[in-house]
Write a protein that holds these residues in place. Sequence first.
Motif: not given
Lengths: 110, 113
Positions: B1-27
């Motif tokens: 079956s297909q699953t989708i993973h996303q992380w992180p679940a929560t993130l607190v970042q200061p203004v001006g900082s970089p961001l990277s959110l990742e998502c992967t799909v399986e199946g």
Amino acid sequence: GENVEQHPSTLSVQEGDSAVIKCTYSDSASNYFPWYKQELGKRPQLIIDIRSNVGEKKDQRIAVTLNKTAKHFSLHITETQPEDSAVYFCAAEGRRALTFGSGTRLQVQP
Amino acid sequence: SQTIHQWPATLVQPVGSPLSLECTVEGTSNPNLYWYRQAAGRGLQLLFYSVGIGQISSEVPQNLSASRPQDRQFILSSKKLLLSDSGFYLCAWSVRATNEKLFFGSGTQLSVL
């Protein structure tokens, strides 16, 4: 592009009553209309969908109706239960992705 | 079956900082991939969608960008976060050649302070 309007924004019903949420869409080429339920802090989950060749679809206590001529569709929940409390989103198929309505917060009072 | 993973679940970042959110799909292979954003108490706004590796379409001009380095991997990035970037970010996938049923990841709650 597609535009989807959803009403009402909030809905409060007594347990056991029915709830109806209505949506209109703008693109007459849209053929697929899903409904999603989102509980607080969780992902939206598909609860029912309908295609344009069907006027009505039922799944236990939920049903969706579609009037393609008028470009509107509705979600009906009968015999509401407290666990039905959530935000509900309608959506319509766009050229590239689903376009969502703004959501309806349903509160079922025990 | 297909699953989708996303992380992180929560993130607190200061203004001006970089961001990277990742998502992967399986199946599944060759999925369409999407990034949506949901502001507090609001609807779902489409940010990016992709029909294949390296193919990214942007729906809304902003300081965010997306990349798809592999068939089942979708990344949302920013070089400098703004306060207005706060929100609930959702990755989603659908079967290739259809933009119908979307299946969402568990979401990332981003707070920019």
